[in-house]
Design an enzyme around this catalytic site. Structure first.
Site, PDB file in Angstrom:
ATOM      1  N   CYS B 132       0.874  -1.272  -0.055  1.00 13.91           N
ATOM      2  CA  CYS B 132      -0.133  -0.070   0.068  1.00 13.91           C
ATOM      3  C   CYS B 132       0.726   1.087  -0.090  1.00 13.91           C
ATOM      4  O   CYS B 132       0.203   2.474  -0.455  1.00 13.91           O
ATOM      5  CB  CYS B 132      -1.057   0.127   1.198  1.00 13.91           C
ATOM      6  SG  CYS B 132      -1.728  -1.540   1.253  1.00 13.91           S
ATOM      7  N   HIS B 425      -9.519   2.661  -1.232  1.00 14.55           N
ATOM      8  CA  HIS B 425      -8.178   2.431  -1.089  1.00 14.55           C
ATOM      9  C   HIS B 425      -7.831   1.374  -2.256  1.00 14.55           C
ATOM     10  O   HIS B 425      -7.543   0.215  -1.878  1.00 14.55           O
ATOM     11  CB  HIS B 425      -7.878   1.742   0.490  1.00 14.55           C
ATOM     12  CG  HIS B 425      -6.334   1.501   0.381  1.00 14.55           C
ATOM     13  ND1 HIS B 425      -5.419   2.151  -0.113  1.00 14.55           N
ATOM     14  CD2 HIS B 425      -5.880   0.301   1.299  1.00 14.55           C
ATOM     15  CE1 HIS B 425      -4.274   1.464   0.448  1.00 14.55           C
ATOM     16  NE2 HIS B 425      -4.804   0.458   0.953  1.00 14.55           N
ATOM     17  N   CYS B 460       0.361   3.005   6.101  1.00 13.59           N
ATOM     18  CA  CYS B 460       0.662   1.820   6.475  1.00 13.59           C
ATOM     19  C   CYS B 460       0.740   0.863   5.340  1.00 13.59           C
ATOM     20  O   CYS B 460       0.225   0.754   4.574  1.00 13.59           O
ATOM     21  CB  CYS B 460       0.135   1.248   7.546  1.00 13.59           C
ATOM     22  SG  CYS B 460      -1.833   1.186   7.239  1.00 13.59           S
TER      23      CYS B 460
END
Lengths: 303, 474, 445
Positions: B132, B425, B460
């Site tokens: 990510c 996301h 993160c």
């Protein structure tokens, strides 16, 4: 230890023949009611110049989650020595029935790494016949040296239980050990074990014990479903401890409830470090997230 | 050195290692660096500025972009950026992007997207993958190349499709096919084929679990959320704010020059402007149901699987000026960290809790010097656990090596235009979304107390990693 | 080109249509870069000094000029110079002389009158003669066939036959750029303007803003201005950003996602153009919406949204433009109006009011922008083949398509060509005017 000279076998015995022979022995004893005695054979078996098959090694490493390095995983060496250990338990003078024995615990001291290119001398023996509240147990000891009488690199002690077999002259322990109450911690890992987990480990370890292979073969031996190899579970836990353990370590595992396949197994690994942040030991425990029953626990510690 | 039109000032003397002080004592290094060291450490570097960004709206998996590939979406995002800044036929110094869920055929994903775009075909490109954090890491890597004078312009980006995710053939079939390919004779081929079993024909579905633990990201976060005792109410409130902030930003036209519609989608499909604490409170927990404590993580306070792509245009000041392009913000510094989550020492997504203190210390800053916090909302619990760790005395002392707690952030500065809980996301695309959003906010804010407005990005990533960065208004 | 036009343009379809007396639209000659201005000799009728000067100027353009008709020679164009009319009687001689050559016009030929505006006439006789040209030209245009068009240039005081914008308009009308402009009279309002150095790149060096550029006529305007050499800022609502980006990348422009009805739209357009392109020369107000409803069923929402986008936004943006330091160098504004705003259209009271408003605005803004040396004009399209008209019911669409002198709908490019012309310095002497691009619609004005 034993004073007698080892019986040197020309090659690693075939596990499948051993299993067949064990079944025949069991049948013969049942029919004839013959009994071989109450003492363990004193002689050890040895095979010299054993070398790991690199393709098999790679498959083993991948299956248990190790990187395919040139160093043999401690569990792989156990599998390498296993037929020889079986051959001792398959001797006519071995007092207990081989089939149906339960692997209670295992201890390994890996004092130096073993690489697949190295030829190894492997020696196995049985010892320490003693009582258990559910039967009779004993230890199978395997020593692995560099070929040509080098120092012991790998020492394994496997404790087996012949359930329901009580030999005369061997007392049951006075106080049956009560397992400590287990409360599952938060898991650090979750394994999804498919129904073919036993077959897959059999393929890389050579241990085609029918209780691991399929529902049918397991049922033939009185199990309700096939169960995962204990050494598969322990080897995965060892792999999960990771590279911090280095090349020299001790590793032990105690098996409790068997893992019936397929299964989800929750695992917790807790690691202790010394004041400098260096790894000292990892304790692991595995349980069923469904029932909360403990399957096994153990530890890996720096030597 | 630059091989583009204008020659760029190169390093005049050998640079001290940029990583000095980062890893000397692992995660206990925070606070041990001299304040203001960064400014003195790289005096000869030029600035890398964020010119602007473009992304496509993020779609929910199985939604508007179901049939669109990563390459399609990345190309669309690139083309919107090119149109916004008039980069047609421009030879950009380098384009870097990546995807987390990637087909093997997409080995050259970014270069292929460049070739399909209106950029000059002479624009080089490479793929990068840091889960990510991919998008933010492309920004940092390219910004560093610009600062060193290796390139004058760059496009950073990321894309992910959970709809068009790769499905692998089973291990058994794969091995048979490879052996079949190697076989030279008919008997060898037949022998290879004979190993095929019916079960080998079932495909391997993609697995979002961590390879070393088998736990999904949500299950991992559930452990962390429980460890830091984050309440359901606090998580729902954060999620609610994310939706409200993002909806308000859309209403204000904030995204007019940050986003280009794609496939009929004009806004992030996950956005629920009318959500409320009451509605969020009705959702059932989905993660952490087998833990001892109460399960608090729902679909409402966790990000859903999403498809989308984002891009950011970076440049040296000279290049931006020569092309009459805006300079929104400067990429000041970045830091990566990782935690040992495998045995539960730290939570899987807690690496930024260590990276931010190290980064701020290196730059002589504290949390109070930051005007905008962009903390990626993988889960509401992730943000709140990170904040809780920073506010915790013991964590500060024992894990960060500080005298006490790292600090408390002013919540009114947190994700003020919404974040991943509302926007969604698409893993590798999140970094680009945040960098472009923050750069625009910083530019609008301009100066604060006589110094440029300052923003902190924290992302993160899987594998226990985290990448964080500081941007400043230009 | 629509399917019917394709069908009746050649072979069996052409014969059948002729026998049945069906409309026979032809494939219009449209401008292609490098193409000759006009195909065939140009006959200049008229014996005034202005006619002579014009003839010598056109000779310099390397055109094949005739001052007298050559029998049986196919003509590319007839230019009828009527700049010294004193009385309606003066029409007869030059007009009938031209009439003798009408049968010799080649397909897609041009007839162009050059006369003076009636409003500036000093006597009733002069006014009558000048106004007569208007009726003459409109009727003549309806008689022309095979893609030929008739248009007129009206010279106001201060303009003559060789003023830059007279020549600019003449070039436009002669060329394929005016393919769908028919029966129109365009006034040259002053001697201002400048012919381009390179006729193929009349907008070289200019920075142009086009609103509503994501699709249809707006996208065509962008492509045409790009072809003519302009650097482009393309504006459309954020929701149309994907189409806008595609057009921007095609024409090497920059996309500005902006709702033009926002209060700060004008300033943002100027800022963007100046920041990215260093200047701002041309603004094309193309963005527009329709919210059709019979007036009896009209609601405030429909009315207001049309007013806001189609005229209020233009007024507000123009105010900012006219006040800006950055819009001072031959600034030009071209607005898209509509024939609905001239002739009216059932169900479009709101739209027609807004488009009528555009024409009023253009007229009143002309002196304001003229103070900065600039110009403002409008183009009023008729039936144009777009995604929007493609959704009309078949019968309505067919009627709208055929009810004009050219018996076909126009293309977005036809509107774009007219806009590109009005945005060029060659049209600098034309301001406050409305040019219809409608193929000479038969109904209404």
């Amino acid at each position: 230890m034993t004073a007698s000279q080892p019986v040197i076998l020309g090659e690693m015995p075939s596990l499948s023949k051993l299993y067949v022979n064990a079944a025949a022995t069991a049948a013969r004893r049942r029919v004839l009611g013959t009994h071989t005695g109450t003492e363990l054979p004193e002689c050890s078996h040895e095979v010299r110049g054993v070398q790991a098959d690199v393709a098999n090694l790679t498959a083993y490493q991948h299956l248990i989650g190790e990187t395919a390095s040139d160093v043999l995983p401690a569990g792989f060496i156990h599998a390498l020595a296993f037929p020889l250990a079986m051959s001792v338990m398959n001797r006519d003078d071995f007092p207990l029935p081989l089939l149906g024995m339960i692997h209670l615990s295992n201890k390994v001291v890996q004092s130096a790494p073993v690489r697949f290119t190295e030829a190894l001398d492997i020696r196995t023996r049985v010892e320490n016949l003693r009582g258990h509240r559910a039967g009779t147990q004993l230890d199978v000891v395997a020593e692995v040296r560099e070929a040509g009488d080098g120092a012991i690199r790998w020492l394994g002690v496997s404790s087996y239980l012949a359930k329901g077999v009580f030999l005369p002259g061997i007392d049951k322990p006075s106080a049956p050990s009560v397992p400590a109450a287990f409360t599952a911690p938060d898991p650090t890992a979750l394994w999804q074990l498919g129904v073919d987990t036993g077959r897959a480990y059999a393929a890389v370890s050579g241990d085609f014990n029918p209780i691991h292979l399929s529902v049918l073969t397991a049922k033939a031996l009185g199990m309700r479903r096939s169960i995962a190899h204990g050494m598969y579970l322990a080897s995965r836990a060892l792999a999960d401890v990771g590279a911090a353990k280095g090349d020299a370590f001790s590793w032990d595992v105690s098996f409790e409830a068997p893992v019936f396949l397929p299964a989800r197994v929750a695992l917790d690994i807790s690691t202790a470090q010394d004041g400098d942040g260096a790894w000292q030991r990892s304790d692991y425990a595995a349980w069923s997230p469904h029932s909360g029953r403990k399957h096994f626990s153990g530890s890996v510690a720096a030597l | 050195m630059s091989i583009q039109g204008q020659s760029a000032p190169g390093p005049k003397e050998s640079s001290p290692s940029p990583s000095a002080g980062q890893n000397a004592a692992g995660q206990n290094a925070a606070g041990q660096n001299a304040a203001g060291q960064a400014a003195a450490a790289f005096p000869q570097l030029r600035k890398a500025v964020v010119v602007g960004g473009n992304r496509i709206p993020f779609a929910r998996t199985g939604g508007a972009y179901t049939k669109s590939s990563n390459q399609d979406m990345l190309t669309a995002a690139l083309d919107g950026l090119i149109a916004r800044f008039g980069l047609q036929d421009e030879r950009i110094g380098e384009v870097a992007a990546g995807a987390v869920l990637k087909h093997s055929r997409d080995f050259n994903l970014t270069r292929e997207a460049v070739l399909g775009s209106a950029l000059s075909a002479e624009t080089p490109a490479y793929d990068l993958q840091q889960a990510c954090a991919t998008g933010l890491e492309t920004v940092l890597g390219l910004a560093n190349k610009i600062r060193l004078g290796q390139i004058d312009s760059a496009i950073a980006g990321g894309v992910d499709s959970a709809s068009d995710a790769p499905i692998a053939v089973s291990e058994g079939l794969r091995e048979v096919l490879l052996d079949l390919n190697r076989a030279k004779t008919l008997p060898q081929r037949l022998q290879a084929l004979s190993r095929l079993r019916p079960k080998d024909l079932a495909p391997d579905a993609p697995n979002t679990g961590e390879p070393r633990t088998g736990l999904s990201m949500g299950e991992h976060q559930a452990l962390t959320t429980a460890q830091w005792k984050i309440t359901r109410e606090a998580q729902d409130e954060l999620a609610c704010n994310s939706h409200r902030n993002l909806a308000a930003a859309y209403d204000a036209g904030f995204f007019d020059d940050l986003l280009t519609p794609y496939r009929g989608l004009r806004k992030d499909a996950n956005l629920r402007p009318d959500t409320s604490l009451e509605k969020l409170a009705t959702l059932k927990p989905v993660f952490g149901k087998n833990l001892g404590s109460e399960a608090t993580m729902t679909a409402g306070n966790s990000t859903p699987l999403t498809d989308g792509a984002s891009t950011v245009l970076l440049a040296s000041e000279e290049w931006a000026d020569a092309h009459d392009l805006p300079k929104l913000a400067t990429v000041v510094d970045g830091e990566a960290a990782a935690v040992d989550f495998v045995h539960g020492k730290d939570g899987l997504l807690m690496a930024p809790a260590f990276a931010v203190p190290r980064l701020l210390a290196r730059n002589g800053l504290t949390l109070e010097d930051i005007d905008f916090f962009e903390i990626h909302e993988a889960f509401a619990g992730t943000v709140l656990s990170t904040l809780a760790a920073w506010e915790d005395e013991e964590f500060g002392r024992t894990r960060l090596g500080l005298d006490g707690a790292f600090g408390i952030i002013d919540r009114s500065k947190l994700n003020v235009n919404g974040s991943s809980l509302a926007a969604g996301h698409p893993f590798a695309a999140t970094g680009g979304r945040i960098v472009a959003t923050l750069a625009k906010m910083l530019h609008a804010r301009g100066q604060v107390d006589g110094r440029p407005a300052r923003g902190l990005i924290s992302i993160c990533a899987a594998g226990g990693q985290g990448v964080v960065a500081i941007l400043e208004a230009h | 080109m629509d399917k019917y036009t394709q069908l009746v343009s050649r072979g069996l379809g052409k014969d059948i249509a002729k026998k049945l007396g069906l409309p026979q639209p032809v494939v219009l000659r449209r401008h292609e870069p490098g193409q000759p201005l006009v195909q065939g000799p140009v006959l200049i009728q008229g014996s005034t000094a202005g006619a002579d000067e014009l003839a010598s100027t056109l000779l310099a353009w390397n055109l094949d000029i005739r001052r007298h008709a050559v029998p049986k020679e196919k003509l590319g164009a007839i230019i009828l110079v009527l700049d010294e009319l004193a009385h309606p009687d003066d029409l007869e001689k030059p007009v009938l002389a031209a009439a003798a050559s009408l049968r010799d016009l080649a397909p897609n030929a041009r007839v162009i009158t050059v006369s003076r505006t009636a409003a500036s006439a000093s006597t009733p006789e002069i006014a009558a003669a000048r106004q007569g040209v208007d009726g003459l030209l409109r009727s003549l245009a309806k008689e022309l066939r095979a893609g030929a068009t008739g248009n007129g240039i009206l010279l106001a005081d201060g303009a003559d036959t060789t003023s830059p914008s007279t020549l600019g308009a003449l070039r436009f009308f002669l060329s394929g750029r005016s393919a769908y402009v028919d029966g129109q009279l365009l006034a040259v309002t002053s001697g201002a303007g400048q012919l381009p150095d390179d006729p193929e790149k009349p907008l070289a060096g200019k920075v142009a803003v086009v609103t509503g550029a994501a699709r249809g006529i707006g996208a065509a305007i962008a492509r045409t201005l790009y072809r003519d050499g302009a650097a482009l800022v393309l504006v459309d609502v954020p929701a149309a950003g994907d189409h806008l980006a595609a057009v921007a990348n095609e024409v090497r422009g920059t996309a500005l996602q902006l709702d033009i009805s926002r209060a700060d739209a004008g300033q943002r357009i100027i800022d963007h153009a100046v920041e990215r392109h260093g200047r701002l020369d041309l603004v094309i107000h193309n963005a527009g919406i329709t919210r059709d409803k019979l007036l009896a069923n009209m609601d405030a929402g429909r009315w207001n949204s049309v007013t806001a986008v189609n005229i209020a936004a233009q007024l507000r943006i123009n105010e900012v433009l006219l006040a800006s330091e950055h819009f001072r160098s031959a600034p030009r504004i071209v607005s898209v109006a509509s024939t609905s705003g001239i002739a009216g259209n059932r169900g479009q009271t709101n739209y027609a009011a807004s488009k009528g408003g555009v024409m009023g605005m253009v007229r009143a803004t002309a002196p304001l922008i003229g103070a900065h040396g600039g110009s403002i004009n409008a183009v009023a399209p008729g039936f144009i083949e777009t995604e929007m008209t493609a959704r009309m019911p078949f019968v309505t669409r067919e009627a709208a398509r055929r009810l004009n002198s050219l018996q076909q709908g126009g293309q977005p490019e036809d509107v774009a060509e007219a806009i590109a012309f009005l945005a060029s310095d060659a049209a600098g002497g034309i301001s406050g005017e409305v040019l219809r691009v409608c193929g000479q619609q038969l109904v209404g004005a």
